[in-house]
Design a protein around this motif. Structure first.
Motif, mmCIF file in Angstrom:
data_model
loop_
_atom_site.group_PDB
_atom_site.id
_atom_site.type_symbol
_atom_site.label_atom_id
_atom_site.label_comp_id
_atom_site.label_asym_id
_atom_site.label_seq_id
_atom_site.Cartn_x
_atom_site.Cartn_y
_atom_site.Cartn_z
ATOM 1 N N CYS A 1 -38.736 -11.064 -41.390
ATOM 2 C CA CYS A 1 -37.364 -11.032 -41.917
ATOM 3 C C CYS A 1 -36.475 -10.016 -41.220
ATOM 4 O O CYS A 1 -35.295 -9.895 -41.582
ATOM 5 N N ASN A 2 -37.045 -9.264 -40.272
ATOM 6 C CA ASN A 2 -36.289 -8.184 -39.622
ATOM 7 C C ASN A 2 -35.754 -7.212 -40.667
ATOM 8 O O ASN A 2 -34.591 -6.816 -40.663
ATOM 9 N N GLU B 1 -37.660 -14.810 -50.990
ATOM 10 C CA GLU B 1 -37.025 -15.007 -49.687
ATOM 11 C C GLU B 1 -38.015 -14.764 -48.552
ATOM 12 O O GLU B 1 -38.067 -15.525 -47.581
ATOM 13 N N HIS B 2 -38.815 -13.692 -48.660
ATOM 14 C CA HIS B 2 -39.808 -13.415 -47.622
ATOM 15 C C HIS B 2 -40.842 -14.531 -47.554
ATOM 16 O O HIS B 2 -41.195 -14.999 -46.460
ATOM 17 N N ASN B 3 -41.329 -14.967 -48.708
ATOM 18 C CA ASN B 3 -42.339 -16.024 -48.725
ATOM 19 C C ASN B 3 -41.785 -17.326 -48.152
ATOM 20 O O ASN B 3 -42.496 -18.069 -47.465
ATOM 21 N N ARG B 4 -40.506 -17.603 -48.421
ATOM 22 C CA ARG B 4 -39.887 -18.807 -47.868
ATOM 23 C C ARG B 4 -39.821 -18.724 -46.343
ATOM 24 O O ARG B 4 -40.171 -19.681 -45.637
ATOM 25 N N LYS B 5 -39.382 -17.576 -45.815
ATOM 26 C CA LYS B 5 -39.294 -17.421 -44.363
ATOM 27 C C LYS B 5 -40.675 -17.440 -43.721
ATOM 28 O O LYS B 5 -40.843 -17.939 -42.606
ATOM 29 N N LEU B 6 -41.666 -16.894 -44.430
ATOM 30 C CA LEU B 6 -43.029 -16.892 -43.904
ATOM 31 C C LEU B 6 -43.558 -18.314 -43.789
ATOM 32 O O LEU B 6 -44.176 -18.683 -42.775
ATOM 33 N N VAL B 7 -43.303 -19.132 -44.808
ATOM 34 C CA VAL B 7 -43.733 -20.534 -44.772
ATOM 35 C C VAL B 7 -43.025 -21.276 -43.645
ATOM 36 O O VAL B 7 -43.637 -22.067 -42.911
ATOM 37 N N GLU B 8 -41.722 -21.020 -43.484
ATOM 38 C CA GLU B 8 -40.966 -21.671 -42.413
ATOM 39 C C GLU B 8 -41.504 -21.277 -41.039
ATOM 40 O O GLU B 8 -41.626 -22.121 -40.139
ATOM 41 N N LYS B 9 -41.838 -20.004 -40.874
ATOM 42 C CA LYS B 9 -42.363 -19.546 -39.590
ATOM 43 C C LYS B 9 -43.719 -20.176 -39.297
ATOM 44 O O LYS B 9 -43.983 -20.624 -38.168
ATOM 45 N N GLN B 10 -44.588 -20.224 -40.311
ATOM 46 C CA GLN B 10 -45.904 -20.826 -40.120
ATOM 47 C C GLN B 10 -45.789 -22.311 -39.800
ATOM 48 O O GLN B 10 -46.517 -22.832 -38.942
#
Length: 352
Positions: free
Chosen positions: A291-292, A309-318
């Motif tokens: 998330c920078n 929000e972090h978990n959402r971005k983590l799923v998107e990145k994976q």
């Protein structure tokens, strides 16, 4: 964003300043006393004026007389609203408990901590009851500075109540020198030392259990006083403060919405980089690469990593990494094509 704590984390951490003088615990931004940097201090003065008037009207003492001030500092991260408790009931329960202990006083309640991951609905309900919201994620450092600002307009005798199980806040050295009578409130099953174990530290006059304080005073005060849902609401406008950016929101009924929007803004995140500890290679010591996001300490990084929000971005990145991997498997020539310029450049360099 809402906070979900699915993973246990040791909230009780070693004290940041054992055997130290609290006057030395300062942020660099507090060293330059100018108009912009003192907005937080002036806002605490504003909260005193608003809250004092409201309490005096409620207690029937608006005509005057000396009324002692009480400042309540409620750590929302380590002492959240218990399940089944209406957030709008918290302030009247605290006021009721204090009246039983010290009699009438003008009570000012400040909800502090890292408010970025508290749900917007919860913050609005807390604010609507007359509690001041202060985004102050730096633990004992922030608390000391806020107490110092508050004490400039509130002189002893008076009272301070801390509701927290963060040991960087429940540090006797923070409260020495102000001259107030101090109370401390722990949640059930807290790992912090009790007053019986702190016999040499005559700082806290009495301790309470957070859940018991609310349940006892809800039965005795709230049910008998609040006749309708609307009576939860205070007549004063909301007051919200970002202690990182020195931004204050209090001039309109939408102040709480503006405050919540600010906490999610890029401007706010960028300001965090000026306050977090720096590790190796001049990078933040506690940092989320996904998330920078820079965090003040390990606990704040934990709060961030548990956020939706972090978990959402983590799923998107994976998902993106898996898609890229599958793409390379289906089209291996793409990688060869991407590597070709570097290979050709190597051949030319060898020929030279």
């Amino acid at each position: 964003m809402s906070l979900k704590l699915s993973t246990p984390f040791p909230i009780v951490a070693p004290s940041l300043f054992p055997n130290s003088n609290p006057s030395g615990i300062r942020f660099s931004r507090w060293g330059n006393v100018n108009a912009e940097q003192r907005k937080v201090g002036r806002s605490l003065s504003l909260s005193l004026a608003h809250s004092s008037r409201t309490d005096q009207i409620r207690c029937g003492i608006a005509g005057g007389g000396d009324v002692l001030e009480t400042g309540v500092w409620w750590d929302l991260n380590t002492c959240p609203v218990p399940d089944g408790v209406d957030p709008r009931c918290v302030r009247p329960c605290i006021v009721s408990a204090l009246e039983k202990q010290i009699g009438l006083s003008s009570v000012n309640v400040y909800a502090i901590g890292n408010l970025e991951y508290i749900s917007a609905d919860l913050l609005k309900k807390i604010s609507s009851s007359g509690i001041v919201l202060i985004h102050a994620p730096c633990g004992g450092n922030d608390l000391y500075n806020l107490l110092e600002d508050w004490s400039e307009d509130t002189h002893p005798p008076g009272y301070v109540m801390l509701i927290s199980q963060d040991i960087t806040m429940v540090d006797p050295y923070l409260f020495r020198g102000f001259g107030f009578t101090n109370f401390v409130v722990y949640p059930k099953h807290s790992e912090l030392p009790t007053l019986d174990q702190l016999k040499d530290e005559k700082v806290f006059a009495k301790e309470f259990v957070w859940e018991t304080l609310l349940s006892d005073n809800f039965d005795e005060y709230v049910r008998g006083t609040l006749l309708s849902d609307n009576t939860y609401e205070m007549v004063v406008k909301p007051l919200c403060i970002c202690n990182i950016c020195n931004d204050v929101y209090h001039t309109c009924d939408e102040a709480c919405d503006q405050f919540i929007t600010h906490l999610k803004s890029e401007e706010h995140i960028n300001e965090l980089f000026n306050y977090v500890p720096i590790g190796c290679k001049d990078k933040p010591k506690h940092f989320c690469e996904v998330c920078n996001y820079p965090a003040y300490d390990e606990y704040n990084l934990f709060l961030h990593n548990q956020s939706e929000e972090h978990n959402r971005k983590l799923v998107e990145k994976q998902a993106q990494e898996e898609e890229d991997c599958e793409s390379r498997k289906r089209n291996p020539q793409v990688d060869l094509f991407n590597e070709e310029p570097s290979l050709e450049r190597g051949k030319h360099e060898d020929a030279a």
